[in-house]
Write a protein that holds these residues in place. Structure first.
Motif, PDB file in Angstrom:
ATOM      1  N   GLU A  82       0.831  -1.192   0.000  1.00  0.00           N
ATOM      2  CA  GLU A  82       0.000   0.000   0.000  1.00  0.00           C
ATOM      3  C   GLU A  82       0.870   1.247   0.000  1.00  0.00           C
ATOM      4  N   GLU A  83       0.595   2.167  -0.912  1.00  0.00           N
ATOM      5  CA  GLU A  83       1.421   3.354  -1.063  1.00  0.00           C
ATOM      6  C   GLU A  83       1.192   4.310   0.105  1.00  0.00           C
ATOM      7  N   PRO A  84       2.266   4.744   0.814  1.00  0.00           N
ATOM      8  CA  PRO A  84       2.095   5.683   1.920  1.00  0.00           C
ATOM      9  C   PRO A  84       1.789   7.082   1.395  1.00  0.00           C
ATOM     10  N   SER A  85       1.138   7.899   2.227  1.00  0.00           N
ATOM     11  CA  SER A  85       0.817   9.262   1.823  1.00  0.00           C
ATOM     12  C   SER A  85       2.051  10.148   1.858  1.00  0.00           C
ATOM     13  N   VAL A  86       2.926   9.927   2.851  1.00  0.00           N
ATOM     14  CA  VAL A  86       4.107  10.759   3.025  1.00  0.00           C
ATOM     15  C   VAL A  86       5.328   9.864   3.227  1.00  0.00           C
ATOM     16  N   GLN A  87       6.420  10.238   2.593  1.00  0.00           N
ATOM     17  CA  GLN A  87       7.681   9.524   2.747  1.00  0.00           C
ATOM     18  C   GLN A  87       8.798  10.535   2.949  1.00  0.00           C
ATOM     19  N   LEU A  88       9.595  10.350   4.005  1.00  0.00           N
ATOM     20  CA  LEU A  88      10.700  11.255   4.320  1.00  0.00           C
ATOM     21  C   LEU A  88      12.000  10.465   4.361  1.00  0.00           C
ATOM     22  N   LYS A  89      13.060  11.052   3.805  1.00  0.00           N
ATOM     23  CA  LYS A  89      14.372  10.406   3.805  1.00  0.00           C
ATOM     24  C   LYS A  89      15.432  11.394   4.281  1.00  0.00           C
ATOM     25  N   LEU A  90      16.331  10.898   5.140  1.00  0.00           N
ATOM     26  CA  LEU A  90      17.493  11.668   5.584  1.00  0.00           C
ATOM     27  C   LEU A  90      18.724  10.812   5.323  1.00  0.00           C
ATOM     28  N   GLY A  91      19.662  11.342   4.555  1.00  0.00           N
ATOM     29  CA  GLY A  91      20.781  10.508   4.147  1.00  0.00           C
ATOM     30  C   GLY A  91      22.098  11.246   4.081  1.00  0.00           C
ATOM     31  N   THR A 122      31.683  13.961   2.144  1.00  0.00           N
ATOM     32  CA  THR A 122      30.387  13.422   2.530  1.00  0.00           C
ATOM     33  C   THR A 122      29.487  14.559   3.010  1.00  0.00           C
ATOM     34  N   ASN A 123      28.285  14.627   2.449  1.00  0.00           N
ATOM     35  CA  ASN A 123      27.323  15.671   2.794  1.00  0.00           C
ATOM     36  C   ASN A 123      25.961  15.049   3.082  1.00  0.00           C
ATOM     37  N   PHE A 124      25.184  15.736   3.906  1.00  0.00           N
ATOM     38  CA  PHE A 124      23.846  15.266   4.245  1.00  0.00           C
ATOM     39  C   PHE A 124      22.820  15.822   3.266  1.00  0.00           C
ATOM     40  N   TRP A 125      21.729  15.101   3.110  1.00  0.00           N
ATOM     41  CA  TRP A 125      20.639  15.541   2.251  1.00  0.00           C
ATOM     42  C   TRP A 125      19.302  15.116   2.860  1.00  0.00           C
ATOM     43  N   PHE A 126      18.244  15.761   2.402  1.00  0.00           N
ATOM     44  CA  PHE A 126      16.897  15.468   2.893  1.00  0.00           C
ATOM     45  C   PHE A 126      15.936  15.471   1.717  1.00  0.00           C
ATOM     46  N   SER A 127      15.010  14.526   1.702  1.00  0.00           N
ATOM     47  CA  SER A 127      13.992  14.493   0.652  1.00  0.00           C
ATOM     48  C   SER A 127      12.642  14.122   1.248  1.00  0.00           C
ATOM     49  N   GLY A 128      11.584  14.511   0.551  1.00  0.00           N
ATOM     50  CA  GLY A 128      10.232  14.179   0.973  1.00  0.00           C
ATOM     51  C   GLY A 128       9.342  13.930  -0.231  1.00  0.00           C
ATOM     52  N   LYS A 129       8.378  13.027  -0.066  1.00  0.00           N
ATOM     53  CA  LYS A 129       7.414  12.737  -1.129  1.00  0.00           C
ATOM     54  C   LYS A 129       6.017  12.726  -0.541  1.00  0.00           C
ATOM     55  N   GLY A 153      12.556   2.287   7.563  1.00  0.00           N
ATOM     56  CA  GLY A 153      13.454   1.425   6.818  1.00  0.00           C
ATOM     57  C   GLY A 153      14.798   2.076   6.594  1.00  0.00           C
ATOM     58  N   LEU A 154      15.706   1.312   6.012  1.00  0.00           N
ATOM     59  CA  LEU A 154      17.037   1.789   5.659  1.00  0.00           C
ATOM     60  C   LEU A 154      17.261   1.564   4.175  1.00  0.00           C
ATOM     61  N   GLY A 155      18.163   2.350   3.608  1.00  0.00           N
ATOM     62  CA  GLY A 155      18.393   2.202   2.180  1.00  0.00           C
ATOM     63  C   GLY A 155      19.782   2.631   1.762  1.00  0.00           C
ATOM     64  N   ALA A 156      20.116   2.281   0.542  1.00  0.00           N
ATOM     65  CA  ALA A 156      21.390   2.661  -0.055  1.00  0.00           C
ATOM     66  C   ALA A 156      21.173   2.872  -1.549  1.00  0.00           C
ATOM     67  N   GLU A 184      28.788  12.726  -8.019  1.00  0.00           N
ATOM     68  CA  GLU A 184      28.393  11.329  -8.116  1.00  0.00           C
ATOM     69  C   GLU A 184      28.987  10.531  -6.975  1.00  0.00           C
ATOM     70  N   GLY A 185      28.292   9.421  -6.622  1.00  0.00           N
ATOM     71  CA  GLY A 185      28.799   8.559  -5.577  1.00  0.00           C
ATOM     72  C   GLY A 185      27.682   7.830  -4.850  1.00  0.00           C
ATOM     73  N   PRO A 186      28.045   6.976  -3.889  1.00  0.00           N
ATOM     74  CA  PRO A 186      27.057   6.202  -3.137  1.00  0.00           C
ATOM     75  C   PRO A 186      26.383   7.050  -2.063  1.00  0.00           C
ATOM     76  N   THR A 187      25.205   6.612  -1.667  1.00  0.00           N
ATOM     77  CA  THR A 187      24.453   7.293  -0.628  1.00  0.00           C
ATOM     78  C   THR A 187      23.761   6.280   0.259  1.00  0.00           C
ATOM     79  N   VAL A 188      23.629   6.581   1.534  1.00  0.00           N
ATOM     80  CA  VAL A 188      22.888   5.755   2.486  1.00  0.00           C
ATOM     81  C   VAL A 188      21.888   6.661   3.200  1.00  0.00           C
ATOM     82  N   TYR A 189      20.794   6.084   3.684  1.00  0.00           N
ATOM     83  CA  TYR A 189      19.748   6.909   4.253  1.00  0.00           C
ATOM     84  C   TYR A 189      18.801   6.100   5.128  1.00  0.00           C
ATOM     85  N   ALA A 190      18.038   6.816   5.939  1.00  0.00           N
ATOM     86  CA  ALA A 190      16.928   6.246   6.699  1.00  0.00           C
ATOM     87  C   ALA A 190      15.635   6.798   6.090  1.00  0.00           C
ATOM     88  N   VAL A 191      14.591   5.978   6.063  1.00  0.00           N
ATOM     89  CA  VAL A 191      13.331   6.387   5.448  1.00  0.00           C
ATOM     90  C   VAL A 191      12.182   6.144   6.411  1.00  0.00           C
TER      91      VAL A 191
END
Length: 277
Positions: A26-35, A69-76, A239-242, A267-274
């Motif tokens: 089931e698709e969530p209404s909101v998704q937040l990622k910090l990586g 290495t830098n931090f980023w934030f995203s939301g959907k 969850g966790l992701g890469a 360019e490069g790899p990224t890791v994050y929590a969602v």
């Protein structure tokens, strides 16, 4: 082109796996990622007054590290059955110092072509920053039990800046040879394609492809963005992701008296929590 080929092959493999995956969650209404983004940066900057050629200055030539290495934030936000709004914020700052043995023409800063003839060493201190703000509006084109495909339009607001100070150091004496700064802030609209593959009840592969090549007003802009991510759900909401990112910007602002150009590849790899809810 090598990056495109590698990414497309990876996406094709993921598509094959998705064909036998379980039912789409089931698709969530909101998704937040910090990586964190362990990025390699290759940037070239130039700034030329009217009638001047300007010097193309590479960050590594100016003594900057090519990785950071830098931090980023995203939301959907899935605000309707077929519509989603997605955004991302990231920043990059870098400093470098180098003894210059080359000619520099950067705005009003003009080091002589016979720099070796100066009595002493010329030291260049520079600061580079890139602030990236992304927002995309997506519309669902296709959805099955395991695959979802969206297309949309977006805007990358990029803010690039460079500051350079030149100092002559001779016999324990320092003398300023001048300083100059250049910056460009530009909204770059782009076409974007989203893909999601639900491989198992806990594993999801997603990809984002963005592109533009556009000239408008005083700006010339090019953008290529590729992102591939794999999420693993620890719970229903966390969850966790890469993943891996490839973002190539080219922005030139043609002003009345100054032309500033920034060509930057991140360019490069990224890791994050969602988080999903």
């Amino acid at each position: 082109m090598n990056h495109f080929a590698k990414t497309l092959c990876t996406l094709a493999a993921a598509t094959g796996l998705a064909a036998s995956a379980s039912t789409w969650a089931e698709e969530p209404s909101v998704q937040l990622k910090l990586g964190a983004f362990a990025q390699t940066t290759d940037a070239t900057v130039s700034s030329a007054r009217e009638g001047q050629a300007g010097t193309d200055l590479n960050l590594q030539t100016l003594g900057h590290d090519d990785s950071q290495t830098n931090f980023w934030f995203s939301g959907k936000w899935q605000f309707a059955e077929r519509w989603q709004l997605w955004g991302n914020i990231s920043q990059f700052d870098s400093e470098g110092t180098v003894d210059a043995d080359f000619h520099v023409e950067f705005g009003d800063l003009d080091l002589p072509t016979d720099i070796d003839s100066l009595d002493g060493n010329v030291q260049l201190d520079s600061k580079f920053n890139a602030d990236l703000y992304i927002i995309n509006l997506g519309y669902q084109l296709y959805q099955s039990d395991s695959i979802k495909l969206d297309a949309g339009l977006g805007v990358h607001v990029v803010k690039f800046g460079m500051e350079i100070d030149a100092t002559l150091i001779a016999n324990e004496r320092t003398e300023s040879l001048g300083s100059e700064s250049s910056d460009v802030t530009a909204p770059l609209p782009n076409i974007v394609l989203f893909g999601q593959w639900h491989l198992t009840e806990r594993i999801e592969v997603s990809s984002t492809l963005g592109w533009l090549s556009l000239n408008y007003d005083d700006y010339d802009g090019e953008l290529t963005a590729i992102e591939l991510e794999i999420d693993y759900a620890l719970t229903d909401s966390f969850g966790l992701g890469a993943g891996y990112r490839y973002i190539d910007y080219g922005v030139t602002k043609n002003g009345d008296y100054l032309t500033s150009s920034f060509d930057s590849l991140f360019e490069g790899p990224t890791v994050y929590a969602v988080m999903r809810f």
